[in-house]
Design a protein around this motif. Structure first.
Motif, PDB file in Angstrom:
ATOM      1  N   GLY A  62      53.227  59.010  23.692  1.00 34.82           N
ATOM      2  CA  GLY A  62      52.886  59.481  25.023  1.00 34.82           C
ATOM      3  C   GLY A  62      51.863  60.595  25.019  1.00 34.82           C
ATOM      4  O   GLY A  62      51.653  61.282  24.011  1.00 34.82           O
ATOM      5  N   GLY A  63      51.201  60.789  26.170  1.00 34.12           N
ATOM      6  CA  GLY A  63      50.174  61.811  26.324  1.00 34.12           C
ATOM      7  C   GLY A  63      50.728  63.138  26.805  1.00 34.12           C
ATOM      8  O   GLY A  63      51.924  63.272  27.111  1.00 34.12           O
ATOM      9  N   HIS A 142      48.233  54.067  23.035  1.00 31.03           N
ATOM     10  CA  HIS A 142      48.846  55.358  23.341  1.00 31.03           C
ATOM     11  C   HIS A 142      48.565  55.786  24.785  1.00 31.03           C
ATOM     12  O   HIS A 142      47.578  55.385  25.402  1.00 31.03           O
ATOM     13  N   GLY A 143      49.443  56.645  25.292  1.00 30.34           N
ATOM     14  CA  GLY A 143      49.239  57.201  26.620  1.00 30.34           C
ATOM     15  C   GLY A 143      48.001  58.070  26.675  1.00 30.34           C
ATOM     16  O   GLY A 143      47.646  58.750  25.703  1.00 30.34           O
ATOM     17  N   GLY A 144      47.309  58.059  27.859  1.00 28.87           N
ATOM     18  CA  GLY A 144      46.056  58.790  28.033  1.00 28.87           C
ATOM     19  C   GLY A 144      46.303  60.285  28.109  1.00 28.87           C
ATOM     20  O   GLY A 144      47.418  60.732  28.307  1.00 28.87           O
ATOM     21  N   GLY A 145      45.201  60.913  27.990  1.00 25.41           N
ATOM     22  CA  GLY A 145      43.796  60.767  28.237  1.00 25.41           C
ATOM     23  C   GLY A 145      43.512  60.495  29.710  1.00 25.41           C
ATOM     24  O   GLY A 145      44.335  60.083  30.500  1.00 25.41           O
ATOM     25  N   VAL A 146      42.262  60.859  30.062  1.00 26.10           N
ATOM     26  CA  VAL A 146      41.761  60.517  31.395  1.00 26.10           C
ATOM     27  C   VAL A 146      41.850  59.008  31.579  1.00 26.10           C
ATOM     28  O   VAL A 146      42.109  58.517  32.681  1.00 26.10           O
ATOM     29  N   SER A 147      41.630  58.283  30.516  1.00 25.11           N
ATOM     30  CA  SER A 147      41.949  56.858  30.449  1.00 25.11           C
ATOM     31  C   SER A 147      42.973  56.656  29.347  1.00 25.11           C
ATOM     32  O   SER A 147      43.031  57.440  28.385  1.00 25.11           O
ATOM     33  N   GLY A 148      43.780  55.619  29.475  1.00 22.36           N
ATOM     34  CA  GLY A 148      44.722  55.300  28.409  1.00 22.36           C
ATOM     35  C   GLY A 148      43.997  54.781  27.185  1.00 22.36           C
ATOM     36  O   GLY A 148      42.797  54.484  27.222  1.00 22.36           O
ATOM     37  N   LEU A 149      44.710  54.650  26.093  1.00 20.30           N
ATOM     38  CA  LEU A 149      44.159  54.072  24.876  1.00 20.30           C
ATOM     39  C   LEU A 149      44.301  52.550  24.931  1.00 20.30           C
ATOM     40  O   LEU A 149      45.344  52.035  25.335  1.00 20.30           O
ATOM     41  N   THR A 150      43.243  51.859  24.534  1.00 21.22           N
ATOM     42  CA  THR A 150      43.233  50.397  24.560  1.00 21.22           C
ATOM     43  C   THR A 150      44.015  49.843  23.382  1.00 21.22           C
ATOM     44  O   THR A 150      43.764  50.205  22.228  1.00 21.22           O
ATOM     45  N   GLY A 151      44.961  48.952  23.652  1.00 26.93           N
ATOM     46  CA  GLY A 151      45.739  48.328  22.591  1.00 26.93           C
ATOM     47  C   GLY A 151      44.931  47.311  21.811  1.00 26.93           C
ATOM     48  O   GLY A 151      44.038  46.643  22.342  1.00 26.93           O
ATOM     49  N   SER A 152      45.237  47.171  20.534  1.00 24.04           N
ATOM     50  CA  SER A 152      44.531  46.224  19.666  1.00 24.04           C
ATOM     51  C   SER A 152      44.797  44.785  20.094  1.00 24.04           C
ATOM     52  O   SER A 152      45.888  44.448  20.549  1.00 24.04           O
ATOM     53  N   PRO A 265      45.334  62.758  24.842  1.00 20.47           N
ATOM     54  CA  PRO A 265      45.932  61.433  24.627  1.00 20.47           C
ATOM     55  C   PRO A 265      46.924  61.437  23.471  1.00 20.47           C
ATOM     56  O   PRO A 265      46.930  62.346  22.623  1.00 20.47           O
ATOM     57  N   GLY A 266      47.741  60.394  23.426  1.00 19.61           N
ATOM     58  CA  GLY A 266      48.826  60.332  22.463  1.00 19.61           C
ATOM     59  C   GLY A 266      48.434  60.123  21.019  1.00 19.61           C
ATOM     60  O   GLY A 266      49.302  60.171  20.143  1.00 19.61           O
ATOM     61  N   ASN A 267      47.163  59.877  20.737  1.00 16.88           N
ATOM     62  CA  ASN A 267      46.719  59.735  19.351  1.00 16.88           C
ATOM     63  C   ASN A 267      46.079  61.014  18.829  1.00 16.88           C
ATOM     64  O   ASN A 267      45.373  60.998  17.818  1.00 16.88           O
TER      65      ASN A 267
END
Length: 318
Positions: A62-63, A142-152, A265-267
């Motif tokens: 999560g972010g 992962h949870g964003g960020g101003v935008s979420g993270l794109t899943g593979s 973001p969560g990463n």
């Protein structure tokens, strides 16, 4: 019914309110109402991680968001804490409380967002920490960020999607993933991650957030939701109390805005959800909220919090 609680007069250790997810059911939890007097408060929120994948036992994180809110009058707020997405099984699974997308067969459900509202509506959210998207064989939305993270969408245990899912942004939910043989899952929407449920073969649910991430069918990772802080220069606010359309205004329609807003973001490295000031990569658990009261702004230090919240208050910092 609320219980009066002093947060300013009884020593250096009594001006921090911290609450992790307060309910036994990760998929549903009533909001917590809190009444704050005028003064200056630091809000810190964490979105929830996704559920564990069936095959690899992996999940996305999560972010984190924060900001300082100055109140010139007494205000009521409603706190919604994100629940961890349900771990994948051979059947469909429920998304985490507050917007996590449901998971399909063998795919984990998305984690829920944590937010603060002025009333019960999604439009009234003034700060949101995004939840993470679930997956099957891989989980990196992962949870964003101003935008979420794109899943593979590829290298998912030797399998792949035709088209991957999209993350939640400041104006739209993430697009659903697609597989040529198994079709679509569900797109994210305002406050809700897309479902990973599919009549042929489902997978991960999108993360909850300001706008939720898209779900995926068959395999691979759903995407994370987006975060929002009123006053953040990269955020876009809804146009009014009945609208899900955002515009270029960075400030919520209520006029409440945060000073020094932060979105992580969560990463990435972030403060972790505890009273100790520790740093780590992403929120690897349920949603949480921490509210710190600045004593130098104290004019009337009594605030009202519900008994349910009081039971989860851990007071530590100066």
């Amino acid at each position: 019914m609320t219980t009066p609680f002093s947060i300013g007069y009884t020593g250096r250790h009594q001006h921090v309110l911290f609450m992790s997810y307060p309910c036994s059911d990760n998929t549903y939890c009533d909001p917590i109402e809190i009444n704050l007097k005028r003064g200056k408060y630091l809000f810190e929120l964490w979105g929830a991680r996704s559920g564990n994948d069936y095959f690899a036992s992996v999940h996305a994180k999560g972010g984190y968001v924060s900001g300082i809110l100055v109140l010139t009058e007494t205000k009521n707020f409603f706190i919604n804490v994100g629940g961890v997405g349900t771990t994948a099984t051979a059947t469909n699974t429920k998304g985490g409380n507050n917007g996590g997308g449901d998971g399909g067969w063998y795919g984990a459900a998305g984690g829920g967002a944590t937010d603060v509202r002025l009333d019960s509506s999604l439009q009234s959210r003034i700060i949101v920490a995004a939840g993470a998207g679930g997956g099957e064989r891989i989980s990196d939305g992962h949870g964003g960020g101003v935008s979420g993270l794109t899943g593979s969408r590829t290298n998912c245990g030797g399998l792949s999607l035709t088209t991957g899912s999209g993350p939640g942004t400041q104006s739209t939910g993430g697009a659903t993933g697609y597989h040529v043989d198994y079709g679509y899952a569900g797109s994210g929407s305002f406050g809700k991650g897309g479902t990973g449920v599919n009549t042929k073969d489902g997978a991960g649910g999108g993360g909850g957030g300001y706008f939720g991430g898209g779900g995926v069918p068959y395999v691979c990772s759903a995407s994370g939701g987006s975060s929002y802080v009123s006053g953040h220069p990269e955020c876009m606010s809804v146009t009014g109390p009945s609208s899900t359309t955002t515009n270029t205004s960075t400030v919520h329609y209520s006029g409440l805005r945060f000073i020094d807003p932060i979105i992580i973001p969560g990463n990435s490295d972030m403060p972790l959800p505890s009273l100790e000031r520790t740093i780590g990569m992403g929120n690897d658990g349920p949603g949480a909220i921490k509210i710190t009261f600045f004593l130098d702004s104290c004019t009337n230090c009594r605030t009202s919090i519900p008994k349910a919240f009081l039971a989860f208050i851990l007071i530590l910092e100066s």
